[in-house]
Structures are given as C-alpha cells and as structure tokens.
Scaffold this active site. Structure first.
Site, PDB file in Angstrom:
ATOM      1  N   HIS A  55       0.871  -1.175   0.000  1.00  0.00           N
ATOM      2  CA  HIS A  55       0.000   0.000   0.000  1.00  0.00           C
ATOM      3  C   HIS A  55       0.908   1.225   0.000  1.00  0.00           C
ATOM      4  O   HIS A  55       2.007   1.176   0.576  1.00  0.00           O
ATOM      5  CB  HIS A  55      -0.823   0.109   1.282  1.00  0.00           C
ATOM      6  CG  HIS A  55      -1.721  -1.048   1.572  1.00  0.00           C
ATOM      7  ND1 HIS A  55      -1.307  -2.154   2.240  1.00  0.00           N
ATOM      8  CD2 HIS A  55      -3.024  -1.233   1.295  1.00  0.00           C
ATOM      9  CE1 HIS A  55      -2.328  -2.987   2.375  1.00  0.00           C
ATOM     10  NE2 HIS A  55      -3.384  -2.464   1.798  1.00  0.00           N
ATOM     11  N   ASP A  58       2.172   1.711   3.489  1.00  0.00           N
ATOM     12  CA  ASP A  58       3.199   0.812   4.050  1.00  0.00           C
ATOM     13  C   ASP A  58       4.592   1.406   3.870  1.00  0.00           C
ATOM     14  O   ASP A  58       5.470   1.250   4.720  1.00  0.00           O
ATOM     15  CB  ASP A  58       3.189  -0.559   3.349  1.00  0.00           C
ATOM     16  CG  ASP A  58       1.842  -1.243   3.402  1.00  0.00           C
ATOM     17  OD1 ASP A  58       1.047  -0.925   4.296  1.00  0.00           O
ATOM     18  OD2 ASP A  58       1.582  -2.097   2.523  1.00  0.00           O
ATOM     19  N   MET A  89       2.543  -5.913  -7.461  1.00  0.00           N
ATOM     20  CA  MET A  89       1.200  -5.381  -7.167  1.00  0.00           C
ATOM     21  C   MET A  89       1.296  -4.208  -6.203  1.00  0.00           C
ATOM     22  O   MET A  89       2.148  -4.188  -5.312  1.00  0.00           O
ATOM     23  CB  MET A  89       0.354  -6.503  -6.546  1.00  0.00           C
ATOM     24  CG  MET A  89      -1.052  -6.120  -6.128  1.00  0.00           C
ATOM     25  SD  MET A  89      -1.161  -5.436  -4.455  1.00  0.00           S
ATOM     26  CE  MET A  89      -1.681  -6.864  -3.526  1.00  0.00           C
ATOM     27  N   GLU A 182     -10.973  -6.986  -4.447  1.00  0.00           N
ATOM     28  CA  GLU A 182     -10.919  -7.980  -3.363  1.00  0.00           C
ATOM     29  C   GLU A 182     -12.140  -7.845  -2.465  1.00  0.00           C
ATOM     30  O   GLU A 182     -12.348  -6.810  -1.833  1.00  0.00           O
ATOM     31  CB  GLU A 182      -9.630  -7.763  -2.556  1.00  0.00           C
ATOM     32  CG  GLU A 182      -9.493  -8.718  -1.400  1.00  0.00           C
ATOM     33  CD  GLU A 182      -8.156  -8.540  -0.671  1.00  0.00           C
ATOM     34  OE1 GLU A 182      -7.265  -7.843  -1.203  1.00  0.00           O
ATOM     35  OE2 GLU A 182      -8.016  -9.100   0.426  1.00  0.00           O
ATOM     36  N   LYS A 184     -14.690  -8.896   0.737  1.00  0.00           N
ATOM     37  CA  LYS A 184     -14.666  -9.394   2.123  1.00  0.00           C
ATOM     38  C   LYS A 184     -16.058  -9.140   2.704  1.00  0.00           C
ATOM     39  O   LYS A 184     -16.630  -8.075   2.461  1.00  0.00           O
ATOM     40  CB  LYS A 184     -13.593  -8.632   2.915  1.00  0.00           C
ATOM     41  CG  LYS A 184     -13.336  -9.208   4.301  1.00  0.00           C
ATOM     42  CD  LYS A 184     -12.163  -8.493   4.975  1.00  0.00           C
ATOM     43  CE  LYS A 184     -11.878  -9.111   6.328  1.00  0.00           C
ATOM     44  NZ  LYS A 184     -10.840  -8.383   7.065  1.00  0.00           N
ATOM     45  N   GLU A 218      -9.430 -13.767  -1.579  1.00  0.00           N
ATOM     46  CA  GLU A 218      -8.588 -14.137  -0.426  1.00  0.00           C
ATOM     47  C   GLU A 218      -9.223 -15.307   0.317  1.00  0.00           C
ATOM     48  O   GLU A 218     -10.407 -15.265   0.661  1.00  0.00           O
ATOM     49  CB  GLU A 218      -8.419 -12.945   0.521  1.00  0.00           C
ATOM     50  CG  GLU A 218      -7.694 -13.364   1.800  1.00  0.00           C
ATOM     51  CD  GLU A 218      -7.312 -12.218   2.717  1.00  0.00           C
ATOM     52  OE1 GLU A 218      -6.892 -11.158   2.205  1.00  0.00           O
ATOM     53  OE2 GLU A 218      -7.426 -12.387   3.946  1.00  0.00           O
ATOM     54  N   HIS A 221     -11.300 -14.493   3.339  1.00  0.00           N
ATOM     55  CA  HIS A 221     -12.508 -13.699   3.196  1.00  0.00           C
ATOM     56  C   HIS A 221     -13.716 -14.528   2.773  1.00  0.00           C
ATOM     57  O   HIS A 221     -14.823 -14.304   3.273  1.00  0.00           O
ATOM     58  CB  HIS A 221     -12.264 -12.552   2.222  1.00  0.00           C
ATOM     59  CG  HIS A 221     -11.208 -11.598   2.715  1.00  0.00           C
ATOM     60  ND1 HIS A 221     -10.798 -10.508   1.998  1.00  0.00           N
ATOM     61  CD2 HIS A 221     -10.478 -11.587   3.862  1.00  0.00           C
ATOM     62  CE1 HIS A 221      -9.858  -9.860   2.685  1.00  0.00           C
ATOM     63  NE2 HIS A 221      -9.647 -10.512   3.818  1.00  0.00           N
ATOM     64  N   ASP A 246      -4.923 -13.842  -2.911  1.00  0.00           N
ATOM     65  CA  ASP A 246      -4.389 -13.671  -1.554  1.00  0.00           C
ATOM     66  C   ASP A 246      -4.519 -14.999  -0.817  1.00  0.00           C
ATOM     67  O   ASP A 246      -5.624 -15.434  -0.472  1.00  0.00           O
ATOM     68  CB  ASP A 246      -5.167 -12.574  -0.803  1.00  0.00           C
ATOM     69  CG  ASP A 246      -4.669 -11.175  -1.146  1.00  0.00           C
ATOM     70  OD1 ASP A 246      -3.787 -11.056  -2.023  1.00  0.00           O
ATOM     71  OD2 ASP A 246      -5.155 -10.206  -0.534  1.00  0.00           O
ATOM     72  N   ASP A 256     -11.152 -12.182  10.910  1.00  0.00           N
ATOM     73  CA  ASP A 256     -10.178 -12.393   9.832  1.00  0.00           C
ATOM     74  C   ASP A 256      -8.841 -12.815  10.446  1.00  0.00           C
ATOM     75  O   ASP A 256      -8.110 -12.000  10.978  1.00  0.00           O
ATOM     76  CB  ASP A 256     -10.024 -11.068   9.075  1.00  0.00           C
ATOM     77  CG  ASP A 256      -9.213 -11.212   7.806  1.00  0.00           C
ATOM     78  OD1 ASP A 256      -9.187 -12.308   7.242  1.00  0.00           O
ATOM     79  OD2 ASP A 256      -8.620 -10.207   7.395  1.00  0.00           O
ATOM     80  N   ASP A 258      -6.140 -14.430   8.965  1.00  0.00           N
ATOM     81  CA  ASP A 258      -4.927 -14.257   8.142  1.00  0.00           C
ATOM     82  C   ASP A 258      -3.805 -15.191   8.587  1.00  0.00           C
ATOM     83  O   ASP A 258      -2.653 -14.775   8.787  1.00  0.00           O
ATOM     84  CB  ASP A 258      -4.435 -12.799   8.181  1.00  0.00           C
ATOM     85  CG  ASP A 258      -5.369 -11.849   7.431  1.00  0.00           C
ATOM     86  OD1 ASP A 258      -6.128 -12.320   6.562  1.00  0.00           O
ATOM     87  OD2 ASP A 258      -5.328 -10.639   7.713  1.00  0.00           O
ATOM     88  N   ASP A 288      -1.147 -13.107   1.886  1.00  0.00           N
ATOM     89  CA  ASP A 288      -1.677 -12.003   2.680  1.00  0.00           C
ATOM     90  C   ASP A 288      -2.026 -12.569   4.048  1.00  0.00           C
ATOM     91  O   ASP A 288      -3.180 -12.839   4.361  1.00  0.00           O
ATOM     92  CB  ASP A 288      -2.904 -11.391   2.005  1.00  0.00           C
ATOM     93  CG  ASP A 288      -3.413 -10.192   2.778  1.00  0.00           C
ATOM     94  OD1 ASP A 288      -2.715  -9.754   3.718  1.00  0.00           O
ATOM     95  OD2 ASP A 288      -4.506  -9.695   2.464  1.00  0.00           O
TER      96      ASP A 288
HETATM   97  C1  GLT Z   1      -5.507  -5.617   4.620  1.00  0.00           C
HETATM   98  C2  GLT Z   1      -6.586  -6.598   4.263  1.00  0.00           C
HETATM   99  C3  GLT Z   1      -6.222  -7.432   3.112  1.00  0.00           C
HETATM  100  C4  GLT Z   1      -6.056  -6.682   1.836  1.00  0.00           C
HETATM  101  C5  GLT Z   1      -4.943  -5.714   1.865  1.00  0.00           C
HETATM  102  C6  GLT Z   1      -4.985  -4.890   0.609  1.00  0.00           C
HETATM  103  S1  GLT Z   1      -4.834  -4.815   3.291  1.00  0.00           S
HETATM  104  O1  GLT Z   1      -4.470  -6.273   5.286  1.00  0.00           O
HETATM  105  O2  GLT Z   1      -6.858  -7.414   5.403  1.00  0.00           O
HETATM  106  O3  GLT Z   1      -7.099  -8.498   2.914  1.00  0.00           O
HETATM  107  O4  GLT Z   1      -5.718  -7.616   0.844  1.00  0.00           O
HETATM  108  O5  GLT Z   1      -5.571  -3.655   0.810  1.00  0.00           O
HETATM  109 MN    MN Z   2      -7.675 -11.132   5.402  1.00  0.00          MN
HETATM  110 MN    MN Z   3      -6.176  -9.620   1.257  1.00  0.00          MN
END
Ligand code: GLT
Ligand code: MN
Ligand code: MN
Length: 390
Positions: A55, A58, A89, A182, A184, A218, A221, A246, A256, A258, A288
């Site tokens: 980003h 970042d 990206m 993306e 979510k 993702e 998500h 992702d 979430d 991750d 991600d």
């Molecule tokens: C953030 C989010 C991710 C996205 C990123 C891109 S930022 O961490 O949880 O799923 O992919 O904006």
């Molecule tokens: Mn996520």
């Molecule tokens: Mn993501």
C-alpha cells in the site's frame, strides 16, 4: 535442492504489511516490532521470495512531503535492485486514516470521495514507478453498520463511478495496470458492500472498462462467510478474471485470522493449489497473512514466511501424486462415465439437437444404478495428504 525450496520462478510474494505486522490486536499491545520495509526486502530475498506488494501507506506513511516521499522511494528502489526483488502489485490504503471511517469511494461525503480518488491516483503513480502491473482494491471501509444512514444502491453506483474514473486515469497515464477487486463480507465494517468474489464478478461486468478489471480473492474472506474458496476461485478463473490471489489460512465463522497458508483446511487448500497449477494460473502467489501474535523472534517470524511457501509447494507435489495415482485414476474414470452418443446430444443449441434430446429414450433406472465411489475417492485423497499409500 529440495522440491520444497522456493525459487523466484514460483512467483511467491508477500505484502509489506504482512511483516510490518507487530502482533497488535484489538485486545493487546504489540508483541514484536515488525520489520521495516528495507529489512524486510533483505530477509525475504534470502528465502527465495519473488517480490513484495504494498500500500502507499506501508512505504510512505501518511502526510509526508513530496521530497520525503521521493527519498523513501529512491532508497526502496535501490534495495529492490540490490536484492533482486520486484513489486508486482500495489494498492491504496483507504482504511487506516479516520477520514475514511465511513468509507472512501462510497462515503456520503463528496470531499471524502474526491480525496480517496486523489490518494489512489498518487498511489497508482508510485506503484507504476515501482513496476507494479496489478492494482488491488480492497474496500475495507466501504460498508456500514447502520443501513439507515447509507443507501446501498447508491454505494454500488459510487463504486462504479470510482472504478470507471480510475480505469480512465490508468489508460490516460499510459500505465499497464490490471485492477483486481478484493471482496470481504465484514470486518472492519459490520457489513462490507459486494461481500464475495461472486458479487465482485457481477459488478465488474457493469464497468466501462470491464476488460481491465478482475478479482483478487482471499482464502480468509470467503471462508469467514462459510463459502468454499476453491469454488469461488474456480468461477473467477473460468471467467478469465483471476488477476491476483491472496493466500492464507482461516477457520470459518471467525474474525479475519490471516493465518499461515495451509494452517487450516488442508483439503480446500489442496484443491486450490491443484487448480492453480493444472489450469496454468500465471499471476503472483501472494501471501496475505501474518505471523501469529505469539511469534516474537526472527526464527518464528521467518518460520511463518517459509511455512507459507513450503505448504504451497508440498500441496503442489501432493496434487501431482494425486493426479498420477492409479487408484485415483480408476475411481475418477468411474465418476466420469463416457458415452459418445450422449455427448453428441450436448453442446450449443440447434433445433436438431433439441429434437434429438426430446425424442431420446433414457434408461433412467440403469443410469441411476451406476456406482458413484466418492467415499473411496475422498478416503484415497486423505491417505495421500497424510502420506499413507499402502
Ligand atoms: C488488509 C486486508 C487485506 C487486503 C490488503 C490490501 S490490506 O491487510 O486485510 O485483505 O488484501 O488492501
Ligand atoms: Mn484477510
Ligand atoms: Mn487480502
């Protein structure tokens, strides 16, 4: 060298934010400092990573002068050059600063919507300078908790206006971007608009430059929403819209998480990897995810990085073993009965075909009685995944 040693040619990437992550969560303070971007490049290059994604925030934070930004970008470019990493990206942070607390492109306030465009155009400029070809849009704040205050129909229109505008900007600047949207379902908003990859695919078809726009699904998500991620990605892939992905791990019905890729639902991850490999997906394999909050030393943090890539490569090898397995092949043959006469009935509509189907006598009892050995196939898959093939 092991089959499971990552190579640049594997196209593994990590977001800068994934290792800047310091373990802070809504209930607790940081458990580690997080890496700064330059250190991260050094660490990742040693592990066979192909590139990093970012980003604007970042790398540049918020509100720095142009001169400050230029010197940060110059140092970053130099380190990319030194480490041989690239930036495939880029994306915009439209969720951290409180100005976006009620959305960016879908905010009710036109000043906020215009500011979101300004921030995104500037970030696209930076991404282009760093060589990015994919531009991701994750609308973390594009949603609501109070539907009485925002019109969800208008939200779709505003989102379309922003995407059309930014596609035109990309073309006008001569950038070679493909946009990847993306989805979510929730978090950080109570509900986020266009909550699934399927919803994004429907939205993309309404855009002026729909050919420039695809998706960035993702794992976490779709899984939060209890959906089958492999199925969601399959639809995008078949539509030619899988521009980015992702990868991470997630238990259904939770916040979430991750998690490290492969940490949860190895079977779904297996089908995902097998599909990406067998259908020749050529984009980045982007992780991600972030280390667990318990990870506080380099060994565990980098163990997370290595683990994401290793799990992918192991699943890739398992896919090869599964596809080559004679037991699997025999069961799959049973599950895919061939009948050239019936195949000839199927296909595009013609009046002759319609007539042939209408007049065909089907052996309903015979067809129904055919065995469907899914139990055996799924057990064989389990055996292969567990490394038992007696
Ligand atoms: C953030 C989010 C991710 C996205 C990123 C891109 S930022 O961490 O949880 O799923 O992919 O904006
Ligand atoms: Mn996520
Ligand atoms: Mn993501």
């Amino acid at each position: 060298m092991s089959l499971f040693t990552p190579q640049k040619s594997d196209r593994f990437t990590f977001g800068l934010w994934t290792l800047q992550n310091n373990g802070r969560d809504p209930f607790g303070e940081p458990t580690r400092p997080g890496y700064d971007p330059l250190t991260m490049l050094d660490k990742l290059a040693d592990l066979g990573v192909y590139g990093v994604n970012l980003h604007d925030h970042d790398l540049l934070g918020f509100g720095k002068s142009i001169a400050e930004q230029d010197s940060i970008i110059a140092a970053f470019k130099q380190r990319l050059h030194d480490t041989g990493l690239c930036v495939p990206m880029a994306t915009t942070n439209l969720f951290t600063h409180p100005i976006f607390r009620d959305g960016a492109f879908t905010s009710n306030d036109p000043k906020v919507r215009a500011f979101a465009l300004q921030k995104t155009m500037r970030s696209m400029d930076v991404g282009n300078e760093l060589g990015a070809k994919v531009y991701v849009f994750w609308g973390g704040r594009e949603g609501a908790e109070v539907d009485a205050g925002k019109d969800a129909v208008v939200a779709s229109k505003r989102m379309r206006e922003a995407m059309d505008f930014l596609c035109e900007y990309s073309v006008a600047q001569g950038y070679d971007y493909k946009f990847a949207l993306e989805a979510k379902p929730n978090e950080p908003r109570g509900d986020i608009y266009m909550p699934t990859t399927g919803a994004m695919l429907g939205f993309i078809a309404t855009l002026k430059h729909s050919e420039m726009v695809g998706v960035n699904p993702e794992v976490a998500h779709e899984t939060i929403a209890g959906l089958n991620f492999y199925h969601a990605v399959a639809q995008a892939l078949e539509a030619g819209k899988l521009f980015h992905i992702d990868l991470n791990g997630q238990k259904p019905g939770r916040f979430d998480q991750d998690l490290r890729f492969g940490q949860e639902d190895a079977k779904n991850a297996f089908f995902l990897v097998r599909m990406l490999e067998n259908y020749g997906y050529k984009g980045s394999l982007h992780f991600d995810a972030h280390p667990l909050r318990t990870a506080s030393d380099d060994a565990d943090i980098l163990g997370f990085v290595k683990g994401c890539m290793r799990s992918y490569l192991i699943l890739k090898e398992k896919a090869r073993i599964f596809d080559a397995d004679p037991v699997v092949q025999e069961l799959l043959a049973q599950l895919n009965p061939s009948c050239s006469e019936s195949e000839a009935l199927l296909g595009e509509y013609t009046p002759e075909r319609a007539n042939a189907i209408q007049t065909r006598q089907f052996d309903v009892d015979g067809i129904t009685a055919q065995a469907l050995p899914y139990e055996q196939l799924d057990q064989r898959l389990f055996d292969i995944l567990m490394g038992i093939q007696d």
